[in-house]
Design an enzyme around this catalytic site. Structure first.
Site, PDB file in Angstrom:
ATOM      1  N   HIS A   1      11.261  19.454 -43.957  1.00 46.70           N
ATOM      2  CA  HIS A   1      10.091  19.155 -44.763  1.00 46.70           C
ATOM      3  C   HIS A   1       9.300  17.980 -44.178  1.00 46.70           C
ATOM      4  O   HIS A   1       8.077  18.030 -44.072  1.00 46.70           O
ATOM      5  CB  HIS A   1      10.533  18.853 -46.193  1.00 46.70           C
ATOM      6  CG  HIS A   1       9.388  18.732 -47.142  1.00 46.70           C
ATOM      7  ND1 HIS A   1       8.695  19.824 -47.588  1.00 46.70           N
ATOM      8  CD2 HIS A   1       8.803  17.645 -47.707  1.00 46.70           C
ATOM      9  CE1 HIS A   1       7.732  19.423 -48.398  1.00 46.70           C
ATOM     10  NE2 HIS A   1       7.777  18.102 -48.480  1.00 46.70           N
TER      11      HIS A   1
ATOM     12  N   GLU B   1      11.427  26.344 -43.852  1.00 48.14           N
ATOM     13  CA  GLU B   1      11.629  25.743 -45.154  1.00 48.14           C
ATOM     14  C   GLU B   1      11.813  26.813 -46.232  1.00 48.14           C
ATOM     15  O   GLU B   1      12.657  26.672 -47.118  1.00 48.14           O
ATOM     16  CB  GLU B   1      10.398  24.905 -45.487  1.00 48.14           C
ATOM     17  CG  GLU B   1      10.683  23.476 -45.762  1.00 48.14           C
ATOM     18  CD  GLU B   1       9.395  22.783 -46.136  1.00 48.14           C
ATOM     19  OE1 GLU B   1       9.262  22.466 -47.315  1.00 48.14           O
ATOM     20  OE2 GLU B   1       8.544  22.576 -45.271  1.00 48.14           O
TER      21      GLU B   1
ATOM     22  N   ASN C   1      30.126  23.228 -16.506  1.00 42.85           N
ATOM     23  CA  ASN C   1      31.237  23.549 -15.642  1.00 42.85           C
ATOM     24  C   ASN C   1      32.529  23.715 -16.430  1.00 42.85           C
ATOM     25  O   ASN C   1      33.279  24.666 -16.245  1.00 42.85           O
ATOM     26  CB  ASN C   1      31.408  22.391 -14.651  1.00 42.85           C
ATOM     27  CG  ASN C   1      31.530  22.913 -13.249  1.00 42.85           C
ATOM     28  OD1 ASN C   1      32.091  23.987 -13.053  1.00 42.85           O
ATOM     29  ND2 ASN C   1      31.008  22.182 -12.307  1.00 42.85           N
TER      30      ASN C   1
END
Lengths: 153, 688
Positions: free
Chosen positions: B46, B68, B423
């Site tokens: 918000h 939202e 990795n």
């Protein structure tokens, strides 16, 4: 009606030059310079300006005028152009004048041995005083120096 | 209003919010029932939306707005989180991130997010693709939506009304975006409707609407005698109403809705849109406690206390540092003067000033320290995505995230760490089958830890995977021509593993086949070394691998050896000095015309610094004995001839300014105690 500008006046040899005041950070007395090897001969080195390391150029050397001994009058003008901070060593600097933009004429081809491209114009003050306005971005333009050096060297 | 001055603040804060959204979303994924997390996420989204809208980044604002909407359903118990929703929300976060990046790069934060927006809207409508394939998704749109906020009681009220010959309408009202007092507008709509019928329930709830807790639209169920079209035009007549749709519901759809609900509840409790699973918030008294609980829990989660920090531009700190070093220089000068004057009061004052200024210096330095958390915080998300795409289960355990490092190091260390982590996830941790086959649990663990040790910070990335097979590395090194068979025979297991960092190992596709490691590790090593750090690997076959990265606390201060060449002083970084010593003229030999000296049974080149820098007032050839500094770059060594050692010092690195970006052999400058500038030698320049 063109505006008035403030100009810092300094001397090299027997000519008077001008730089617009808003490009000038400070004017300092001569201070110890640390030589930087492997660079152009007119770059005298670096100074410590209140904790900031700033390269210093001998303006005589830059313009191909014979370099002179430093005196009590010698000043370092710290300019700030295109985010570059650079110090100019000049013979003396002791005047600030107001100049009307209209009074600046386009420069003649050669002034005092300096190439016209370094100049913004020539201003006439009073009866017989000529002020050479510098084009700082050209003076600090390095691509052109590289050419120059390679021609010389 | 000129927004530019707020732009950097906006970018910083957006990044913070995105980070917190990412973190909390991951937290929610681990614990989908915890509504308090949703509450935090919702608030972050918000705020972000508000900021973006204020700054005029419409795309950003509208995407957050859609997120939202979804989150709002979740926090009000109208929607259950599930994989598809998580994926969509994560995708939205990525899109937001790239928009913010675009803005950071000077762009306008525009992006085509229509696909994501469409998915988000579909979620709001209840159309969530699901394996179960039952219930809401299959229902007609209005029904699904309707079921999203009707409880059984309300449903029966509606169906009775229809039986009694009333009209049951589902009304969707959109208020104009520029409406100033939308709650008042909404009230007027309700007021108008109440005059010719009864509002059964609304979404958002009446209370939320009264408190302006809705965007620009709301929907409601309405019982009336009038026709849908009449109601529609009636509401439209109110000012600032953008759009009204009223749909009449018949008995059949209502029954379907009821069935859908029970089916959903019975068959798939984790499905979307089942009001029976929780009290429908529309039934106001029932929903209130839920909301209270959530809002109470949320501040507890965020720590409650407002942040007690301020943001400072790093350049301002640099200025502060510069001014400070000036002060220190004056201090030295004052101390000198005081000792000449021999006044005890003056001496005392100067000494006190000395203590204060060194305390101050410490604080200025500390201001530049940032917790590694700022780098680490993006890793959980990265590992999650990576593990998901590789079909592995991985726990990333972060410890020591509060460890502090100088900002200059933090900025540089991110990429190497990303590399090492990838990795570990990609090649370190085995696939689920392999793990189970070797008697491990199916979830691999990657430990990311940071800790202080002396003047260094260590960051370790450790996995509990299969480890590295030294023999395989040696074999591929021989294949690549990095080693000969004979050399390889002399390698210990540890030495073999360090070969991973050898240049040339990187691009070898063979390596990724054989050991799966070594892709670009030389780049990682080079980066870390350039930061003045070091990286080593420890590995135990079958147990896992540990990459340990050692970093200096700061890059702006290094330990250096100050040397003299005639009247000039130079600094050589201590990190690249192997040894210092003195040699006699007769120890200098000439090989192929270049000077060499014997150093530990090998010959290394001797380089005259004074000649290299054309120092005007010194030449070591006139000296009987010459001081030398042996410096190294990687494995190669070179001896530099100097005049004198001044001593070891901590120096603050400064750059030479934009006008002099690169000078051969010089990496920067520093300001000495007496205010003079000394150049810092870049030893790498002497070793080709």
């Amino acid at each position: 009606m063109a505006e008035d500008i403030k100009v810092i006046v300094f001397k090299l040899s027997d000519e008077e030059y001008g730089i617009e005041v808003d490009k000038v950070q400070t004017i300092e007395r001569m201070m110890p310079i640390t030589r930087v090897p492997k660079t152009y001969s007119f770059i005298k080195g670096v100074i410590n300006l209140r904790g900031v390391v700033i390269p210093v150029i001998d303006l005589r050397g830059r313009f191909g005028i014979a370099e002179a001994e430093h005196t009590d009058q010698t000043r370092v003008i710290i300019v700030n152009v295109n985010e570059m901070e650079v110090g100019f060593i000049v013979d003396s600097a002791n005047d600030v004048i107001d100049l009307n933009r209209e009074s600046i004429d386009t420069p003649p081809e050669v002034v005092g041995g300096i190439k016209a491209k370094y100049l913004d114009g020539v201003a006439k003050i009073g009866e017989d005083r000529l002020l050479i306005m510098l084009n700082l971005s050209e003076v600090l333009n390095k691509s052109e120096i590289v050419q120059l050096e390679s021609l010389e060297g | 209003m000129d927004m530019n001055q707020y732009l950097s603040m906006f970018i910083d804060e957006s990044n913070d919010h995105l980070q917190s959204l990412n973190e909390n979303m991951m937290g929610l994924e681990a614990n989908p029932e915890d509504l308090s997390i949703v509450q935090v996420i919702f608030r972050s989204a918000h705020t972000l939306k508000g900021m973006a809208a204020t700054m005029g980044f419409e795309d950003l604002a509208s995407l957050t707005h859609q997120m939202e909407n979804v989150l709002d359903l979740v926090r009000n118990n109208k929607l259950k989180m599930q994989d598809f929703i998580f994926d969509t929300l994560f995708k939205s976060l990525d899109a937001l991130e790239s928009m913010v990046q675009d803005i950071t790069g000077g762009g306008e934060g525009k992006a085509d997010v229509s696909a994501i927006v469409a998915s988000l809207q579909a979620i709001v409508r209840g159309e969530v693709p699901s394996a179960a394939g039952s219930s809401a998704a299959a229902e007609p749109q209005t029904t699904a939506e309707a079921a999203a906020f009707l409880d059984e009681f309300q449903l029966s009220v509606l169906s009775q009304s229809i039986q009694e010959g009333h009209q049951v309408l589902y009304i969707d009202v959109a208020i104009r975006k520029d409406c100033q007092l939308k709650a008042v507008r909404a009230y007027m709509v309700f007021d108008l409707l109440e005059r010719s019928g009864e509002v059964v329930t609304s979404f958002p709830s009446v209370q939320d609407i009264e408190q302006e807790k809705f965007d620009h639209g709301f929907s409601l169920y309405y019982i009336t005698q009038k026709e849908a079209s009449d109601i529609q035009s009636m509401v439209m007549n109110l000012s600032e109403i953008e759009k009204v749709t009223a749909v009449a519901l018949d008995q059949e759809t209502l029954t379907q809705m009821g069935q859908g609900m029970t089916a959903a509840a019975a068959e798939a409790p984790v499905q979307v849109a089942e009001p029976s699973a929780a009290p429908a918030p529309a039934a106001v008294p029932a929903s209130a406690p839920v909301k209270e609980e959530a809002s109470k829990a949320a501040p507890a989660r965020t720590g409650g206390a407002p942040s007690r920090t301020i943001r400072v531009d790093i350049e301002r700190l640099d200025v502060l540092m510069n001014l400070f070093s000036e002060l220190l220089i004056d201090r030295v000068r004052l101390e000198q003067l005081a000792s000449e004057v021999q006044n005890s009061d003056l001496t005392e004052t100067v000494e006190h000033m000395g203590r204060v200024s060194s305390d101050l210096q410490n604080i200025v330095m500390k201001l530049r320290m940032v917790p590694v958390d700022t780098v680490f915080n993006r890793f959980p998300r990265m590992v999650r995505d990576l593990a998901k795409s590789l079909d592995k289960k991985i726990d990333l355990v972060i410890t020591g995230a509060e460890t502090e490092l100088d900002r200059t190091v933090i900025d540089e260390i991110g990429d190497p760490l990303v590399h090492l982590l990838r990795n570990a996830v990609d090649h370190g941790v085995e696939s689920i089958q392999d793990r189970l086959a070797s008697g491990k649990s199916d979830t691999g663990t990657v430990n990311l830890r940071a800790f202080h040790s002396g003047n260094h910070v260590f960051i370790e990335i450790e996995d509990d995977g299969a480890g590295i097979q030294p023999q395989k590395i040696l074999q591929s090194a021989i294949k690549k021509g990095i080693l000969t068979q004979e050399q390889a025979a002399g390698y210990s297991d540890d030495e073999a593993i360090q070969l991973l960092f050898a240049p040339g190992f990187s691009t070898a596709e063979v390596i990724s086949d054989v050991s799966g490691r070594g892709v670009g590790l030389d780049v990682v090593k080079a980066k870390i070394t350039s930061l003045g750090g070091n990286v080593v690997v420890y590995s135990k076959p079958g147990k896992g691998t540990n990459f340990s990265v050692q970093l200096p606390l700061t890059l702006s201060i290094i330990a250096a050896m100050l040397i003299r060449l005639g009247s000039e002083k130079y600094a050589i970084p201590l990190s690249s000095i192997v040894e210092t010593g003195i040699i006699k003229q007769n120890q200098i030999r000439k090989i192929h015309g270049s000077k060499m000296i014997e150093f530990r049974n090998t010959h290394i080149p001797l380089l005259s610094l004074s000649k290299f820098f054309s120092v005007p007032d010194f030449d070591e050839r006139t000296e009987e004995e010459t001081e030398i500094v042996v410096v190294r770059k990687g494995e190669r060594l070179v001896a530099l001839a100097v005049q004198d050692f001044i001593g070891q010092n901590e120096i603050v690195i400064k750059n030479l300014g934009k006008y002099l970006p690169e000078v051969q052999g010089i990496s920067g400058a520093t300001i000495l105690g007496d205010g003079q500038v000394a150049l810092i030698i870049d030893p790498n320049a002497f070793i080709k």
